[in-house]
Design a protein around this motif. Structure first.
Motif, PDB file in Angstrom:
ATOM      1  N   ARG A   1      21.104 -75.036  79.085  1.00 34.50           N
ATOM      2  CA  ARG A   1      20.134 -75.187  77.876  1.00 34.50           C
ATOM      3  C   ARG A   1      20.719 -75.875  76.758  1.00 34.50           C
ATOM      4  NH1 ARG A   1      19.756 -70.241  75.244  1.00 34.50           N
ATOM      5  NH2 ARG A   1      17.460 -70.246  75.400  1.00 34.50           N
ATOM      6  N   ARG A   2      22.090 -76.150  76.853  1.00 32.65           N
ATOM      7  CA  ARG A   2      22.474 -76.993  75.705  1.00 32.65           C
ATOM      8  C   ARG A   2      22.264 -78.414  75.895  1.00 32.65           C
ATOM      9  NH1 ARG A   2      26.343 -77.497  71.764  1.00 32.65           N
ATOM     10  NH2 ARG A   2      27.641 -79.244  71.766  1.00 32.65           N
ATOM     11  N   ALA A   3      22.312 -78.772  77.134  1.00 32.37           N
ATOM     12  CA  ALA A   3      21.592 -80.387  77.630  1.00 32.37           C
ATOM     13  C   ALA A   3      19.913 -80.350  77.249  1.00 32.37           C
ATOM     14  CB  ALA A   3      22.104 -80.731  78.868  1.00 32.37           C
ATOM     15  N   ARG A   4      19.292 -79.380  76.824  1.00 31.47           N
ATOM     16  CA  ARG A   4      18.053 -79.338  77.233  1.00 31.47           C
ATOM     17  C   ARG A   4      17.186 -79.879  78.370  1.00 31.47           C
ATOM     18  NH1 ARG A   4      18.338 -81.551  71.450  1.00 31.47           N
ATOM     19  NH2 ARG A   4      18.524 -79.572  70.210  1.00 31.47           N
ATOM     20  N   ALA A   5      17.529 -79.341  79.583  1.00 33.28           N
ATOM     21  CA  ALA A   5      17.245 -79.565  80.711  1.00 33.28           C
ATOM     22  C   ALA A   5      16.358 -78.531  81.263  1.00 33.28           C
ATOM     23  CB  ALA A   5      18.491 -79.901  81.723  1.00 33.28           C
ATOM     24  N   SER A   6      16.105 -77.586  80.386  1.00 33.18           N
ATOM     25  CA  SER A   6      15.243 -76.234  80.730  1.00 33.18           C
ATOM     26  C   SER A   6      13.705 -76.389  80.627  1.00 33.18           C
ATOM     27  CB  SER A   6      15.747 -75.061  80.393  1.00 33.18           C
ATOM     28  OG  SER A   6      16.941 -74.627  80.459  1.00 33.18           O
ATOM     29  N   ASP A   7      13.011 -76.317  81.578  1.00 39.58           N
ATOM     30  CA  ASP A   7      11.513 -76.479  81.405  1.00 39.58           C
ATOM     31  C   ASP A   7      11.283 -74.838  81.158  1.00 39.58           C
ATOM     32  OD1 ASP A   7      11.480 -75.208  84.086  1.00 39.58           O
ATOM     33  OD2 ASP A   7      11.079 -77.105  84.883  1.00 39.58           O
ATOM     34  N   ALA A   8       9.937 -74.690  81.217  1.00 39.26           N
ATOM     35  CA  ALA A   8       9.023 -73.213  80.903  1.00 39.26           C
ATOM     36  C   ALA A   8       9.776 -72.342  81.972  1.00 39.26           C
ATOM     37  CB  ALA A   8       7.734 -73.391  80.650  1.00 39.26           C
ATOM     38  N   ASP A   9       9.620 -72.761  83.093  1.00 38.94           N
ATOM     39  CA  ASP A   9      10.040 -71.797  84.211  1.00 38.94           C
ATOM     40  C   ASP A   9      11.661 -71.670  84.179  1.00 38.94           C
ATOM     41  OD1 ASP A   9       7.295 -72.072  85.018  1.00 38.94           O
ATOM     42  OD2 ASP A   9       7.712 -73.625  86.763  1.00 38.94           O
ATOM     43  N   ALA A  10      12.207 -72.498  83.981  1.00 36.15           N
ATOM     44  CA  ALA A  10      13.972 -72.276  83.925  1.00 36.15           C
ATOM     45  C   ALA A  10      14.155 -71.378  82.875  1.00 36.15           C
ATOM     46  CB  ALA A  10      14.123 -73.711  83.834  1.00 36.15           C
ATOM     47  N   GLU A  11      13.465 -71.606  81.813  1.00 36.08           N
ATOM     48  CA  GLU A  11      13.689 -70.515  80.669  1.00 36.08           C
ATOM     49  C   GLU A  11      13.101 -69.185  80.891  1.00 36.08           C
ATOM     50  OE1 GLU A  11      15.016 -69.169  76.759  1.00 36.08           O
ATOM     51  OE2 GLU A  11      15.051 -71.150  77.823  1.00 36.08           O
ATOM     52  N   ASN A  12      12.270 -69.058  81.470  1.00 33.95           N
ATOM     53  CA  ASN A  12      11.836 -67.779  81.897  1.00 33.95           C
ATOM     54  C   ASN A  12      12.814 -67.127  83.114  1.00 33.95           C
ATOM     55  OD1 ASN A  12       9.389 -67.719  80.671  1.00 33.95           O
ATOM     56  ND2 ASN A  12       8.084 -68.475  82.326  1.00 33.95           N
TER      57      ASN A  12
END
Length: 321
Positions: free
Chosen positions: A21-32
Protein backbone atom coordinates in the motif's frame (compact mmCIF):
# COMPACT_ATOMS: atom_id res chain seq x y z
CA UNK A 1 20.72 -6.88 23.83
CA UNK A 2 17.27 -7.65 22.48
CA UNK A 3 17.18 -11.06 20.81
CA UNK A 4 15.54 -11.33 17.40
CA UNK A 5 12.76 -13.82 16.84
CA UNK A 6 11.13 -15.29 13.74
CA UNK A 7 8.24 -13.30 12.36
CA UNK A 8 4.81 -14.79 12.78
CA UNK A 9 2.50 -15.30 9.81
CA UNK A 10 0.46 -12.27 10.91
CA UNK A 11 3.58 -10.07 11.11
CA UNK A 12 4.73 -11.19 7.64
CA UNK A 13 1.29 -10.53 6.14
CA UNK A 14 1.06 -7.10 7.80
CA UNK A 15 4.52 -6.16 6.45
CA UNK A 16 3.60 -7.27 2.92
CA UNK A 17 0.34 -5.29 2.95
CA UNK A 18 2.05 -2.24 4.42
CA UNK A 19 4.75 -2.10 1.76
CA UNK A 20 2.30 -2.82 -1.06
CA UNK A 21 0.00 0.00 0.00
CA UNK A 22 2.94 2.33 0.67
CA UNK A 23 4.20 1.72 -2.87
CA UNK A 24 0.67 2.45 -4.12
CA UNK A 25 0.65 -0.81 -5.96
CA UNK A 26 -2.86 -1.70 -4.77
CA UNK A 27 -5.81 -1.59 -7.13
CA UNK A 28 -9.46 -1.73 -6.02
CA UNK A 29 -9.46 -5.52 -5.83
CA UNK A 30 -6.28 -5.52 -3.78
CA UNK A 31 -7.69 -2.91 -1.40
CA UNK A 32 -10.82 -5.01 -0.93
CA UNK A 33 -8.63 -8.01 -0.18
CA UNK A 34 -6.70 -5.91 2.34
CA UNK A 35 -9.90 -4.83 4.11
CA UNK A 36 -11.06 -8.46 4.19
CA UNK A 37 -7.75 -9.47 5.80
CA UNK A 38 -8.10 -6.72 8.41
CA UNK A 39 -11.60 -7.89 9.31
CA UNK A 40 -10.54 -11.50 9.82
CA UNK A 41 -9.02 -10.84 13.24
CA UNK A 42 -8.47 -7.89 15.63
CA UNK A 43 -4.85 -9.02 15.71
CA UNK A 44 -4.45 -8.22 12.01
CA UNK A 45 -5.48 -4.61 12.52
CA UNK A 46 -3.36 -4.28 15.65
CA UNK A 47 -0.24 -5.61 13.93
CA UNK A 48 -0.73 -3.42 10.84
CA UNK A 49 -1.22 -0.28 12.95
CA UNK A 50 1.82 -1.19 15.06
CA UNK A 51 3.94 -1.49 11.92
CA UNK A 52 2.67 1.82 10.53
CA UNK A 53 3.40 3.50 13.87
CA UNK A 54 6.97 2.18 14.00
CA UNK A 55 7.51 3.43 10.44
CA UNK A 56 6.24 6.91 11.36
CA UNK A 57 8.42 7.04 14.48
CA UNK A 58 11.43 5.94 12.47
CA UNK A 59 10.78 8.66 9.90
CA UNK A 60 10.79 11.28 12.68
CA UNK A 61 14.26 10.29 13.92
CA UNK A 62 17.06 12.79 13.22
CA UNK A 63 19.22 11.84 10.26
CA UNK A 64 22.86 12.81 9.57
CA UNK A 65 23.31 15.68 7.08
CA UNK A 66 24.26 14.50 3.59
CA UNK A 67 26.73 16.20 1.30
CA UNK A 68 25.28 17.72 -1.86
CA UNK A 69 27.19 15.36 -4.19
CA UNK A 70 25.94 12.34 -2.22
CA UNK A 71 22.37 13.62 -2.57
CA UNK A 72 22.82 13.95 -6.35
CA UNK A 73 24.26 10.45 -6.62
CA UNK A 74 21.38 8.96 -4.58
CA UNK A 75 18.79 10.81 -6.73
CA UNK A 76 20.40 9.52 -9.92
CA UNK A 77 20.50 6.02 -8.53
CA UNK A 78 16.80 6.15 -7.63
CA UNK A 79 15.94 7.38 -11.11
CA UNK A 80 17.54 4.27 -12.63
CA UNK A 81 15.76 1.84 -10.34
CA UNK A 82 12.52 0.10 -11.42
CA UNK A 83 9.28 1.50 -10.06
CA UNK A 84 8.38 -1.68 -8.18
CA UNK A 85 10.95 -3.78 -6.35
CA UNK A 86 10.72 -7.49 -5.94
CA UNK A 87 8.83 -8.30 -2.76
CA UNK A 88 11.82 -10.07 -1.24
CA UNK A 89 13.96 -6.95 -1.51
CA UNK A 90 11.25 -4.67 -0.14
CA UNK A 91 10.54 -6.98 2.77
CA UNK A 92 14.25 -7.27 3.62
CA UNK A 93 14.60 -3.47 3.47
CA UNK A 94 11.64 -3.11 5.80
CA UNK A 95 13.16 -5.49 8.34
CA UNK A 96 16.50 -3.68 8.21
CA UNK A 97 14.77 -0.33 8.67
CA UNK A 98 12.82 -1.56 11.69
CA UNK A 99 15.93 -3.13 13.21
CA UNK A 100 17.80 0.15 12.81
CA UNK A 101 14.91 2.09 14.36
CA UNK A 102 15.02 -0.06 17.49
CA UNK A 103 18.51 1.27 18.26
CA UNK A 104 17.07 4.75 18.87
CA UNK A 105 14.21 3.73 21.10
CA UNK A 106 14.03 4.71 24.77
CA UNK A 107 13.43 1.75 27.09
CA UNK A 108 11.14 1.94 30.12
CA UNK A 109 11.82 -0.69 32.76
CA UNK A 110 10.20 -1.34 36.14
CA UNK A 111 10.14 -4.31 38.50
CA UNK A 112 8.21 -5.37 41.60
CA UNK A 113 9.03 -7.97 44.23
CA UNK A 114 6.32 -8.02 46.89
CA UNK A 115 6.62 -9.53 50.34
CA UNK A 116 3.88 -11.88 51.55
CA UNK A 117 2.16 -8.95 53.33
CA UNK A 118 2.50 -6.41 50.52
CA UNK A 119 0.56 -5.51 47.38
CA UNK A 120 1.53 -2.83 44.91
CA UNK A 121 0.14 -0.92 41.93
CA UNK A 122 2.11 0.26 38.92
CA UNK A 123 0.91 3.02 36.58
CA UNK A 124 2.78 2.57 33.31
CA UNK A 125 3.57 5.30 30.74
CA UNK A 126 0.88 4.18 28.27
CA UNK A 127 -1.89 4.24 30.90
CA UNK A 128 -1.80 0.50 31.62
CA UNK A 129 -2.24 -0.37 35.30
CA UNK A 130 -0.74 -3.39 37.01
CA UNK A 131 -1.98 -4.62 40.39
CA UNK A 132 0.55 -7.03 41.91
CA UNK A 133 -0.68 -9.33 44.68
CA UNK A 134 1.29 -10.43 47.73
CA UNK A 135 4.36 -12.58 47.10
CA UNK A 136 4.51 -11.50 43.45
CA UNK A 137 7.53 -10.86 41.24
CA UNK A 138 6.91 -9.00 38.00
CA UNK A 139 8.97 -6.84 35.63
CA UNK A 140 7.94 -4.49 32.83
CA UNK A 141 9.93 -3.57 29.73
CA UNK A 142 8.59 -1.12 27.14
CA UNK A 143 10.11 -0.32 23.75
CA UNK A 144 8.75 1.36 20.66
CA UNK A 145 7.99 -2.06 19.19
CA UNK A 146 6.18 -3.77 22.07
CA UNK A 147 5.10 -3.71 25.68
CA UNK A 148 6.34 -6.70 27.62
CA UNK A 149 5.36 -7.82 31.12
CA UNK A 150 7.14 -10.79 32.67
CA UNK A 151 5.62 -12.58 35.67
CA UNK A 152 8.13 -14.70 37.58
CA UNK A 153 5.65 -15.82 40.24
CA UNK A 154 2.52 -14.73 42.07
CA UNK A 155 -0.60 -12.96 40.86
CA UNK A 156 -1.10 -9.90 38.67
CA UNK A 157 -4.24 -8.10 37.50
CA UNK A 158 -3.64 -6.10 34.32
CA UNK A 159 -5.83 -3.26 33.09
CA UNK A 160 -4.36 -2.78 29.62
CA UNK A 161 -4.57 0.60 27.92
CA UNK A 162 -5.11 0.69 24.15
CA UNK A 163 -1.87 1.22 22.24
CA UNK A 164 -0.54 0.46 18.75
CA UNK A 165 2.15 -1.72 20.35
CA UNK A 166 1.16 -5.26 21.33
CA UNK A 167 1.07 -6.10 25.02
CA UNK A 168 2.79 -9.44 25.58
CA UNK A 169 2.72 -11.11 29.00
CA UNK A 170 5.10 -13.96 29.79
CA UNK A 171 4.11 -16.23 32.69
CA UNK A 172 6.39 -19.22 33.07
CA UNK A 173 6.42 -21.08 29.77
CA UNK A 174 3.20 -19.49 28.54
CA UNK A 175 2.68 -16.27 26.65
CA UNK A 176 -0.42 -14.08 26.61
CA UNK A 177 -1.20 -11.45 24.02
CA UNK A 178 -3.71 -8.79 24.96
CA UNK A 179 -6.30 -7.35 22.61
CA UNK A 180 -7.54 -4.43 24.76
CA UNK A 181 -8.69 -6.00 27.98
CA UNK A 182 -8.58 -6.55 31.73
CA UNK A 183 -7.30 -9.91 32.88
CA UNK A 184 -5.78 -11.75 35.83
CA UNK A 185 -2.75 -14.06 35.80
CA UNK A 186 -1.88 -16.41 38.67
CA UNK A 187 1.47 -18.19 38.32
CA UNK A 188 2.23 -20.91 40.86
CA UNK A 189 5.03 -23.51 40.79
CA UNK A 190 2.79 -26.18 39.26
CA UNK A 191 -0.05 -24.29 37.62
CA UNK A 192 -0.98 -21.20 35.63
CA UNK A 193 -4.46 -19.69 35.87
CA UNK A 194 -5.70 -16.96 33.54
CA UNK A 195 -9.04 -15.17 33.87
CA UNK A 196 -10.45 -12.46 31.60
CA UNK A 197 -12.66 -9.68 32.93
CA UNK A 198 -13.18 -7.81 29.64
CA UNK A 199 -11.93 -7.94 26.08
CA UNK A 200 -9.88 -10.81 24.70
CA UNK A 201 -6.59 -12.53 25.47
CA UNK A 202 -4.68 -14.91 23.20
CA UNK A 203 -3.07 -17.70 25.25
CA UNK A 204 -0.15 -19.73 23.94
CA UNK A 205 1.08 -22.29 26.46
CA UNK A 206 4.37 -22.58 24.61
CA UNK A 207 4.18 -26.35 24.09
CA UNK A 208 3.36 -28.66 21.22
CA UNK A 209 -0.27 -29.07 22.31
CA UNK A 210 -2.26 -26.84 19.96
CA UNK A 211 -5.32 -27.08 22.24
CA UNK A 212 -3.39 -24.87 24.68
CA UNK A 213 -3.48 -22.04 22.12
CA UNK A 214 -6.80 -20.43 22.83
CA UNK A 215 -8.66 -17.14 22.62
CA UNK A 216 -10.18 -16.22 25.97
CA UNK A 217 -13.23 -13.97 26.24
CA UNK A 218 -14.74 -12.09 29.18
CA UNK A 219 -15.60 -14.55 31.97
CA UNK A 220 -13.30 -17.30 30.69
CA UNK A 221 -10.92 -18.82 33.24
CA UNK A 222 -8.43 -21.52 32.33
CA UNK A 223 -6.14 -23.62 34.49
CA UNK A 224 -2.97 -24.98 32.89
CA UNK A 225 -0.50 -27.52 34.25
CA UNK A 226 3.00 -26.10 33.76
CA UNK A 227 4.74 -29.47 33.52
CA UNK A 228 3.16 -30.37 30.17
CA UNK A 229 1.61 -27.07 29.06
CA UNK A 230 -1.89 -28.55 28.86
CA UNK A 231 -5.20 -26.88 29.73
CA UNK A 232 -6.68 -28.93 32.57
CA UNK A 233 -9.86 -26.87 33.10
CA UNK A 234 -11.78 -24.12 31.35
CA UNK A 235 -14.62 -22.40 33.20
CA UNK A 236 -17.09 -19.62 32.52
CA UNK A 237 -17.40 -17.49 35.67
CA UNK A 238 -19.01 -14.14 36.57
CA UNK A 239 -16.56 -11.42 35.54
CA UNK A 240 -16.62 -9.99 39.07
CA UNK A 241 -14.72 -13.10 40.23
CA UNK A 242 -11.74 -12.24 38.02
CA UNK A 243 -9.24 -10.32 40.13
CA UNK A 244 -11.44 -10.52 43.24
CA UNK A 245 -8.27 -10.79 45.35
CA UNK A 246 -8.07 -6.99 45.12
CA UNK A 247 -11.08 -6.94 47.46
CA UNK A 248 -9.39 -9.40 49.82
CA UNK A 249 -11.21 -12.54 48.67
CA UNK A 250 -10.68 -15.37 46.22
CA UNK A 251 -13.40 -17.48 44.58
CA UNK A 252 -12.49 -21.14 44.05
CA UNK A 253 -14.40 -23.78 42.10
CA UNK A 254 -13.84 -27.39 43.14
CA UNK A 255 -10.10 -27.06 43.78
CA UNK A 256 -8.00 -29.54 45.75
CA UNK A 257 -6.37 -28.51 48.99
CA UNK A 258 -3.06 -29.10 47.24
CA UNK A 259 -3.96 -26.46 44.64
CA UNK A 260 -5.20 -24.10 47.33
CA UNK A 261 -1.97 -24.58 49.31
CA UNK A 262 0.00 -23.17 46.37
CA UNK A 263 -2.13 -20.04 46.45
CA UNK A 264 -1.90 -19.70 50.23
CA UNK A 265 1.86 -19.82 49.83
CA UNK A 266 1.70 -16.26 48.47
CA UNK A 267 0.08 -15.06 51.71
CA UNK A 268 2.22 -16.88 54.27
CA UNK A 269 5.95 -16.90 54.99
CA UNK A 270 5.75 -20.53 56.18
CA UNK A 271 4.63 -23.57 54.14
CA UNK A 272 1.43 -25.57 54.29
CA UNK A 273 2.14 -29.31 54.24
CA UNK A 274 0.05 -32.47 54.05
CA UNK A 275 0.41 -35.60 56.16
CA UNK A 276 -1.36 -37.87 53.65
CA UNK A 277 -2.67 -38.01 50.09
CA UNK A 278 -6.32 -38.00 51.15
CA UNK A 279 -5.99 -34.61 52.81
CA UNK A 280 -4.10 -33.28 49.79
CA UNK A 281 -6.86 -34.30 47.39
CA UNK A 282 -9.89 -33.07 49.34
CA UNK A 283 -11.81 -30.49 47.32
CA UNK A 284 -13.28 -27.11 48.20
CA UNK A 285 -15.50 -24.48 46.56
CA UNK A 286 -16.54 -21.06 47.79
CA UNK A 287 -15.50 -17.48 48.47
CA UNK A 288 -12.53 -17.33 50.80
CA UNK A 289 -11.20 -14.37 52.76
CA UNK A 290 -7.42 -14.60 52.52
CA UNK A 291 -6.52 -11.34 54.24
CA UNK A 292 -5.92 -13.44 57.34
CA UNK A 293 -4.69 -16.78 55.98
CA UNK A 294 -4.03 -18.32 59.40
CA UNK A 295 -7.63 -17.64 60.46
CA UNK A 296 -8.74 -19.45 57.31
CA UNK A 297 -6.53 -22.43 58.17
CA UNK A 298 -8.07 -22.61 61.64
CA UNK A 299 -11.51 -22.79 60.03
CA UNK A 300 -10.62 -25.61 57.62
CA UNK A 301 -11.37 -28.46 60.09
CA UNK A 302 -14.94 -27.19 60.33
CA UNK A 303 -15.30 -27.24 56.53
CA UNK A 304 -13.53 -30.49 55.65
CA UNK A 305 -12.54 -33.72 57.44
CA UNK A 306 -9.01 -32.56 58.26
CA UNK A 307 -6.95 -31.84 61.35
CA UNK A 308 -4.54 -28.91 61.59
CA UNK A 309 -1.20 -29.14 63.38
CA UNK A 310 1.20 -26.24 63.90
CA UNK A 311 4.95 -26.80 63.88
CA UNK A 312 7.67 -24.75 65.63
CA UNK A 313 8.97 -23.31 62.35
CA UNK A 314 5.54 -21.85 61.58
CA UNK A 315 4.58 -24.53 59.05
CA UNK A 316 1.01 -25.84 59.13
CA UNK A 317 0.28 -29.54 58.52
CA UNK A 318 -3.09 -30.86 57.38
CA UNK A 319 -3.98 -34.50 57.92
CA UNK A 320 -7.19 -36.36 57.08
CA UNK A 321 -9.49 -37.59 59.84
Amino acid sequence: MTQSHPLSAVEEAAAAWFMRRRARASDADAENAFQTWLAQSPLHKQEYERLAGVWDDMAALPRPAMRADAVRQRSASRARRPVFLKWGGVFAALLLTLAAAYQYLPVSYESVANAYTQTRNLDLPDGTRIHANVGTRVSVRYTLAERHISIDGGEVYIDAAPDRRPLIVSAGEAQLRDIGTQFNVLLLPDTLQVGVRSGQVLLDAGGADTSARQTLQAGDTVLMTRADGRISRRLKVPVTEVGAWQEGVVVVHDVTLQQLAGYLGLYRDAPLRFADARARNLRLSGTLDLRQPDVFLEMLPSLLPVALTRQPDGAAVLSSR
